[in-house]
Design an enzyme around this catalytic site. Structure first.
Site, PDB file in Angstrom:
ATOM      1  CD  GLN A   1       3.194   5.288  -3.453  1.00 17.88           C
ATOM      2  OE1 GLN A   1       4.254   5.610  -2.924  1.00 17.88           O
ATOM      3  NE2 GLN A   1       2.098   6.011  -3.309  1.00 17.88           N
TER       4      GLN A   1
ATOM      5  CG  HIS B   1      -4.259   3.961  -5.443  1.00 20.01           C
ATOM      6  ND1 HIS B   1      -5.179   4.756  -6.080  1.00 20.01           N
ATOM      7  CD2 HIS B   1      -3.775   4.711  -4.414  1.00 20.01           C
ATOM      8  CE1 HIS B   1      -5.255   5.932  -5.469  1.00 20.01           C
ATOM      9  NE2 HIS B   1      -4.409   5.925  -4.450  1.00 20.01           N
TER      10      HIS B   1
ATOM     11  CG  ASP C   1      -0.292   2.486 -10.001  1.00 15.83           C
ATOM     12  OD1 ASP C   1       0.580   3.384  -9.929  1.00 15.83           O
ATOM     13  OD2 ASP C   1      -1.309   2.468  -9.292  1.00 15.83           O
TER      14      ASP C   1
ATOM     15  CE  LYS D   1       0.854   9.171  -5.483  1.00 19.48           C
ATOM     16  NZ  LYS D   1       0.217   9.416  -4.193  1.00 19.48           N
TER      17      LYS D   1
ATOM     18  CB  CYS E   1      -6.846   5.195  -2.398  1.00 15.52           C
ATOM     19  SG  CYS E   1      -7.249   6.885  -2.039  1.00 15.52           S
TER      20      CYS E   1
END
Ligand code: PLP
Length: 386
Positions: A182, A102, A179, A205, A343
């Site tokens: 998600q 991202h 990261d 999220k 993104c």
């Protein structure tokens, strides 16, 4: 109530428990934290700090001092780029990321390379949405000082072999930033077992409020890092000439933090923990399996990085219909999906497309909604292609 919300990789809807928690704070004990010695200030401080403990347990961090509250994944990554990167990187060093990142996990490193003279290298991806780790020695070298990798792709849903990457990185003495934007909302995370050095994620999220997220970092790294932002609360002493810093993690939480949002994140973590992350993953797997079968019924529909064992995110295009047109028509049917580059422009370049549609599912979605999505796409394609 009629809305079919399938843009959960972007942000999620909030359960009543989270909304009520925010409201309760503002109605009943709104006050600043870590400074007042009156009852409601102590109550707010306790609620804020209890979210730190919940967050640490949620991702299986052994020490709650390793949790720094931020505005979200983007700020967490920037914090590491400035505070750790600024101190530890120099010309000749390399930062290794992947072509699947991202923008939040690309731009801070590009900026850091400009400031430090370090170079940025990319692990390539294959067209079917996987990392190409076939030649690790090409990428993991004694110049590699930091490896930053997306755990679950926001475009493909691919879950990357982060444990293997951590091993490769640690073998060349590099640190690893994951990261987790998600992965944290959808699967149980264990940062201790992963042995990553940094892990970043966002509250919004995973059913929480906007404006809050966290950075996990090994405490010894936080101890040696310089502060990111300066101001109130991150100090121990201040004189006209110089200052000393608060203990970790407060050294990294300058000024009044997002108190309500942090407390709301605690309610979201309670909600997910009560459900059990293995149940959340199971619900999403069922939705994903079903959606793959249903979408395959649409002629001309191409799924990018399609496979069974991945997160419940499906990126696709249909025939020559532009993704913005499709998303717009679906919106008129009450179905919200994402259209664009998500993104992740380097992925679009790799796929050779300007944009894709993306349907991303969460625990409150249903198979009926997937049926409506399938019908909606069929109708839209008929309108465009006759
Ligand atoms: N990383 C990934 C994989 C994401 O999907 C996102 C948001 O979509 C981010 C980072 C940035 O998160 P935030 O905007 O909450 O900082």
């Amino acid at each position: 109530p009629e809305l079919i919300f399938l843009d959960n990789a972007s942000t999620t809807q909030k359960p009543q428990a989270v909304i009520d928690t925010l409201r309760d704070y503002y109605e009943n004990y709104n006050s600043n934290i870590h400074r007042g010695i009156y009852r409601i200030a102590e109550e707010a401080t306790a609620a804020y700090e209890s979210t730190r403990n919940k967050t640490a347990s949620f991702i299986h961090a052994e020490d709650s001092r390793s949790i720094v509250f931020t505005r979200g994944t983007t700020e967490s990554i920037n914090l590491v780029a400035y505070s750790w990167g600024g101190k530890n990187l120099k010309a000749g060093d390399e930062i290794l990321i992947t072509e699947m990142e991202h923008h939040s996990n690309i731009i801070p490193w590009q900026l850091l390379c400009e400031r430090s003279g370090a170079a940025l290298k990319y692990i390539p991806i294959t067209k079917d949405g996987k990392l190409d780790l076939s030649e690790p020695d090409k990428y993991f070298t004694d110049k590699t000082k930091l490896v930053c990798v997306i755990h679950q792709s926001n475009v493909f849903g691919t879950v990357n072999p982060v444990e293997e990457i951590v091993c490769l990185a640690h073998n060349c003495d590099a640190k690893v930033l994951v990261d987790g934007a998600q992965i944290a909302p959808h699967h149980a995370v264990d940062v201790t077992r992963l042995d990553c050095d940094f892990f970043a994620f966002s509250g919004h999220k995973m059913l929480g409020p906007t404006g809050v997220g966290a950075l996990y970092a090994k405490p010894e790294l936080l101890e040696e890092m310089d502060p990111f932002l300066g101001g109130g609360e991150m100090i121990r002493t201040v004189s006209m000439e110089s200052s000393t810093w608060n203990d970790i993690p407060w050294k990294f939480e300058a000024g009044t933090p997002n108190i309500a949002q942090v407390i709301g994140l605690g309610a979201a973590i309670d909600y997910l923990s009560e459900l059990g992350m293995e149940n959340v993953s199971a619900i999403e797997k069922e939705l994903h399996d079903y959606a793959r079968v249903k979408l395959a019924e649409i002629s001309g529909l191409k799924i990018y990085g399609d496979r069974e064992d991945k997160g419940a995110v499906i990126s696709f295009n249909v025939g020559n219909v532009h993704s913005h047109d499709l998303a717009h028509i679906l919106d008129t049917f009450g179905i919200a999906i994402r259209a664009g580059h998500h993104c992740a422009q380097p992925i679009m370049q790799k796929l050779g497309v300007p944009a894709t549609n993306r349907a991303s599912f969460y625990l409150y979605n249903t198979k009926e909604e997937i049926d409506r999505l399938t019908e909606g796409i069929m109708k839209a394609v008929e309108m465009f292609e006759g």
